[in-house]
Write a protein that holds these residues in place. Structure first.
Motif, mmCIF file in Angstrom:
data_model
loop_
_atom_site.group_PDB
_atom_site.id
_atom_site.type_symbol
_atom_site.label_atom_id
_atom_site.label_comp_id
_atom_site.label_asym_id
_atom_site.label_seq_id
_atom_site.Cartn_x
_atom_site.Cartn_y
_atom_site.Cartn_z
ATOM 1 N N CYS A 78 -7.899 -13.740 6.715
ATOM 2 C CA CYS A 78 -8.062 -12.654 5.750
ATOM 3 C C CYS A 78 -9.138 -11.676 6.202
ATOM 4 N N SER A 79 -10.212 -12.189 6.857
ATOM 5 C CA SER A 79 -11.219 -11.226 7.268
ATOM 6 C C SER A 79 -10.733 -10.434 8.474
ATOM 7 N N MET A 80 -9.925 -11.049 9.336
ATOM 8 C CA MET A 80 -9.397 -10.286 10.469
ATOM 9 C C MET A 80 -8.523 -9.133 10.002
ATOM 10 N N ILE A 81 -7.543 -9.439 9.157
ATOM 11 C CA ILE A 81 -6.658 -8.358 8.708
ATOM 12 C C ILE A 81 -7.429 -7.396 7.801
ATOM 13 N N GLY A 82 -8.395 -7.934 7.053
ATOM 14 C CA GLY A 82 -9.210 -7.078 6.195
ATOM 15 C C GLY A 82 -9.960 -6.039 7.014
ATOM 16 N N TYR A 83 -10.475 -6.453 8.169
ATOM 17 C CA TYR A 83 -11.183 -5.530 9.051
ATOM 18 C C TYR A 83 -10.237 -4.441 9.547
ATOM 19 N N ALA A 84 -9.042 -4.846 9.981
ATOM 20 C CA ALA A 84 -8.072 -3.859 10.462
ATOM 21 C C ALA A 84 -7.724 -2.869 9.357
ATOM 22 N N LEU A 85 -7.526 -3.374 8.135
ATOM 23 C CA LEU A 85 -7.113 -2.501 7.031
ATOM 24 C C LEU A 85 -8.244 -1.585 6.582
ATOM 25 N N ALA A 86 -9.487 -2.056 6.713
ATOM 26 C CA ALA A 86 -10.598 -1.265 6.194
ATOM 27 C C ALA A 86 -11.139 -0.292 7.229
ATOM 28 N N LYS A 87 -11.170 -0.690 8.481
ATOM 29 C CA LYS A 87 -11.934 0.094 9.454
ATOM 30 C C LYS A 87 -11.142 0.632 10.626
ATOM 31 N N MET A 88 -9.840 0.436 10.659
ATOM 32 C CA MET A 88 -9.074 0.987 11.778
ATOM 33 C C MET A 88 -7.907 1.753 11.203
ATOM 34 N N SER A 89 -7.418 2.712 12.009
ATOM 35 C CA SER A 89 -6.223 3.404 11.539
ATOM 36 C C SER A 89 -5.074 2.987 12.431
ATOM 37 N N PHE A 90 -3.977 2.671 11.805
ATOM 38 C CA PHE A 90 -2.794 2.309 12.583
ATOM 39 C C PHE A 90 -1.562 2.575 11.743
ATOM 40 N N PRO A 91 -0.451 2.853 12.394
ATOM 41 C CA PRO A 91 0.764 3.151 11.642
ATOM 42 C C PRO A 91 1.213 1.912 10.871
ATOM 43 N N GLY A 92 1.681 2.113 9.668
ATOM 44 C CA GLY A 92 2.159 0.994 8.867
ATOM 45 C C GLY A 92 1.071 0.380 8.012
ATOM 46 N N LYS A 93 -0.146 0.934 8.070
ATOM 47 C CA LYS A 93 -1.275 0.333 7.362
ATOM 48 C C LYS A 93 -1.086 0.333 5.847
ATOM 49 N N ARG A 94 -0.741 1.518 5.320
ATOM 50 C CA ARG A 94 -0.559 1.627 3.868
ATOM 51 C C ARG A 94 0.557 0.712 3.374
ATOM 52 N N PHE A 95 1.655 0.734 4.119
ATOM 53 C CA PHE A 95 2.805 -0.081 3.740
ATOM 54 C C PHE A 95 2.443 -1.574 3.748
ATOM 55 N N LEU A 96 1.734 -1.977 4.786
ATOM 56 C CA LEU A 96 1.354 -3.383 4.909
ATOM 57 C C LEU A 96 0.478 -3.816 3.727
ATOM 58 N N PHE A 97 -0.506 -2.976 3.407
ATOM 59 C CA PHE A 97 -1.406 -3.322 2.305
ATOM 60 C C PHE A 97 -0.634 -3.406 0.985
ATOM 61 N N LEU A 98 0.214 -2.435 0.752
ATOM 62 C CA LEU A 98 1.001 -2.432 -0.491
ATOM 63 C C LEU A 98 1.899 -3.662 -0.587
ATOM 64 N N LEU A 99 2.536 -3.979 0.518
ATOM 65 C CA LEU A 99 3.430 -5.137 0.557
ATOM 66 C C LEU A 99 2.684 -6.416 0.174
ATOM 67 N N VAL A 100 1.496 -6.565 0.765
ATOM 68 C CA VAL A 100 0.695 -7.760 0.478
ATOM 69 C C VAL A 100 0.301 -7.789 -0.996
ATOM 70 N N MET A 101 -0.078 -6.627 -1.549
ATOM 71 C CA MET A 101 -0.537 -6.592 -2.932
ATOM 72 C C MET A 101 0.602 -6.856 -3.917
ATOM 73 N N VAL A 102 1.788 -6.354 -3.605
ATOM 74 C CA VAL A 102 2.928 -6.553 -4.516
ATOM 75 C C VAL A 102 3.223 -8.045 -4.684
ATOM 76 N N THR A 103 3.024 -8.822 -3.606
ATOM 77 C CA THR A 103 3.367 -10.245 -3.695
ATOM 78 C C THR A 103 2.429 -11.002 -4.628
ATOM 79 N N LEU A 104 1.332 -10.364 -5.057
ATOM 80 C CA LEU A 104 0.449 -11.011 -6.039
ATOM 81 C C LEU A 104 1.201 -11.294 -7.336
ATOM 82 N N MET A 105 2.248 -10.504 -7.589
ATOM 83 C CA MET A 105 2.973 -10.658 -8.851
ATOM 84 C C MET A 105 4.135 -11.637 -8.744
ATOM 85 N N VAL A 106 4.416 -12.104 -7.532
ATOM 86 C CA VAL A 106 5.577 -12.984 -7.351
ATOM 87 C C VAL A 106 5.276 -14.370 -7.916
#
Lengths: 264, 315
Positions: A78-106
């Motif tokens: 979680c800290s590895m991906i958290g670092y990528a999501l917080a401090k790096m820019s890469f294509p697919g970042k927004r989508f990846l974060f949203l996808l992960v958050m949506v599964t909180l409701m599953v």
């Protein structure tokens, strides 16, 4: 106000007191009516049975192994991906974060069946990996680590980059040392979740030597011991004591962790 | 699987017009490094969350049963037949009503108790604050299986609860074996187990209530109840929303309490949607179980949406 709060807290803790008192009573006394408060003929037999005949140490070890691996995996991934999501820019970042958050409701039951089919096809039923693999990557952990890392000033990271440090070096030497609070929160939440996890271990651990504490207690309480209340109460005390002790010792962090994520 | 997501790390340079050779190369390298950081999580997440999520959805449109695990070729597509079967199944409808009962009573009750505790703890008491907080929160950290043992014991017809009720002249029922009282027993237990979490969240929210405003209102002659409803509650609205959403996601999945206390009985009176799904899984009816689980998923998404709408719109 104090009187009301005191009454409320007493009512809240009453089941625990009843559990503890009952675990020292004999079967005869537990069945006696009217009910007795203090054990009349106190006995340790219920506890002794758990250690000698029922081998609770084995279930304790299973619970501990699964919880520790789950915690370590979550802290790292979680800290590895958290670092990528917080401090790096890469294509697919927004989508990846949203996808992960949506599964909180599953709800858990949605993935339950395919997960079980997969684990049995892989021949992992009644192994440690079956017990911890599905819990190694938690969406809450990603959210927690990302939110905290967003607050780390970019200047610190930029400075390290200019000094020629690679991203892995920055991650291990600069970012992680600053992440004590969210790591503590994530560690506590994950440990708690794993220690008390019940439904998945119940189906994934089908041989007795892989039972975790809640599974063992639940199977004993529905089997031939169903009416052996003293034994069951002592088992309950043994299951909750480690986690309650941990909670009381670290209560500040527990409470922080709830306030931080809004999730128990 | 993860291939869909890991295909993205190579950004087509043509898409960014700023693409001078230097920065573009650096960005590409950073994207690659970023994905390397993300990959361990994404791989596990894809295998143990996304794949089951999608296959469960697919399964809900088939007649998949436990016998087909070794021989998937025998599975056939049945369209929405499983969903139709579900809605015609009296037991499933019963489980939906039970879940609705649990949610409709349990959520307001838990929130009211948690709010009362939070307000009491926030009312300026200095001593034992931490001890009280620890006490109210303890049920949250304990294993449901362990507390179920003692609750079953307490709720026996001649158990502790009825002994206490008897002392004040009330003849208590056989809680867990009565179709009327089994569900209220589940709700009582759920309130006990979940009030601590919400109490902490509400306590955090109460720190945002302006003391100046409360004092000013007091000077203007507003009584305690008026100050609570006119100042404290409106400030707490976002916190209450958060609490309601968290609770409904949890309460709609309500399963462990009946599983360890009543086995869904008596006469299915505590059978929840999750429990129904679990039972179908046990019978090997994987297609039907998947369909039922998606009905629950949709209910959770809908209720969360409604709550956001309802509590947001008044701002």
């Amino acid at each position: 106000m104090y009187v009301l709060l005191l009454l409320a807290v007493a009512a809240t803790l009453l089941p625990f007191a009843w559990m503890l008192l009952g675990s020292f009573k004999t079967q005869g006394e537990l069945l006696r009516r009217p009910v007795t408060w203090w054990p009349q003929e106190g006995t340790l037999a219920n506890y002794i049975s758990w250690f000698t005949e029922l081998h609770i140490d084995k279930f304790f070890a299973n619970s501990l192994i699964v919880a520790v691996v789950t915690v370590l995996g979550n802290l790292l991934f979680c800290s590895m991906i958290g670092y990528a999501l917080a401090k790096m820019s890469f294509p697919g970042k927004r989508f990846l974060f949203l996808l992960v958050m949506v599964t909180l409701m599953v709800p858990g039951v949605v993935t339950f069946v395919p997960l079980f089919v997969m684990v049995s096809k892989l021949g992992l039923v009644s192994t440690y990996p079956a017990l911890f693999l599905p819990f190694l990557a938690s969406p809450v952990g990603v959210f927690l680590m990302r939110q905290f890392m967003l607050g780390i000033p970019d200047s610190i990271i930029e400075a390290a980059r200019i000094d020629g440090a690679g991203e892995f070096r920055i991650f291990t030497r600069v970012v992680m040392p600053l992440c004590g609070p969210p790591l503590a929160t994530l560690g506590i939440l994950t440990f708690l979740g794993s220690w008390n996890n019940f439904l998945w271990p119940l189906v994934a651990a089908q041989s007795e030597d892989m039972y975790t504490l809640p599974v063992a207690l639940s199977l004993f309480s529905t089997g031939q011991n169903a009416t052996n209340y003293g034994l069951l109460l002592a088992g309950s005390v043994l299951v909750i004591t480690p986690i309650v002790a941990l909670f009381v010792a670290l209560q500040r962090f527990f409470i922080q962790s709830v306030a931080a994520t809004g999730i128990k | 699987m993860s291939t869909t997501s890991s295909r993205t790390p190579l950004p087509p340079a043509s898409r960014s017009p700023r693409g001078a050779a230097g920065p573009s190369l650096r960005r590409r390298k950073q994207a690659l490094v970023a994905w390397m950081f993300a990959v361990p999580f994404v791989a596990i997440f894809a295998v143990f969350m996304l794949v089951p999520l999608v296959s469960s959805f697919a399964m809900s449109f088939t007649d998949f049963t436990s016998r087909d695990v070794q021989n998937p070729a025998a599975v056939s597509f049945v369209g929405i037949e499983q969903y139709a079967t579900l809605l015609a199944n009296a037991q499933f409808v019963h489980s939906m009503l039970n879940t609705a009962y649990f949610v409709a009573v349990g959520i307001p009750l838990t929130m009211a108790v948690a709010l009362a505790l939070a307000v009491a703890l926030n009312s300026g008491i200095k001593r034992f604050r931490t001890a009280f907080r620890v006490g109210f929160y303890t049920p949250v950290v304990t294993s449901i299986v362990a507390v179920a043992v003692v609750w079953r014991f307490i709720l026996q017809p001649d158990g502790l609860l009825n002994t206490i009720l008897g002392a004040v002249g009330i003849h208590g029922p056989d809680w867990l074996n009565s179709t009327t009282w089994a569900m209220p027993s589940m709700i009582l237990m759920a309130v006990w187990r979940n009030m601590g979490t919400l109490m902490i969240i509400f306590l955090a929210g109460l720190q945002n209530v302006s003391t100046e405003m409360l004092e000013a209102a007091e000077v203007d002659g507003a009584n305690a109840w008026q100050r609570f409803t006119r100042i404290t509650l409106p400030t707490l609205r976002p916190t209450l929303l958060l609490g309601a959403v968290l609770l409904s996601v949890g309460y709609l999945q309500f399963f462990e309490e009946p599983f360890v206390m009543t086995k869904g009985g008596p006469l299915d009176s505590t059978l929840s949607i999750s429990y129904f799904t679990y039972n179908q899984f046990g019978f090997g009816k994987y297609g039907l179980a998947s369909a039922a689980s998606y009905v629950l998923f949709v209910a959770i998404a809908l209720l969360s949406l409604v709550q956001f709408r309802a509590l947001r719109s008044k701002d």
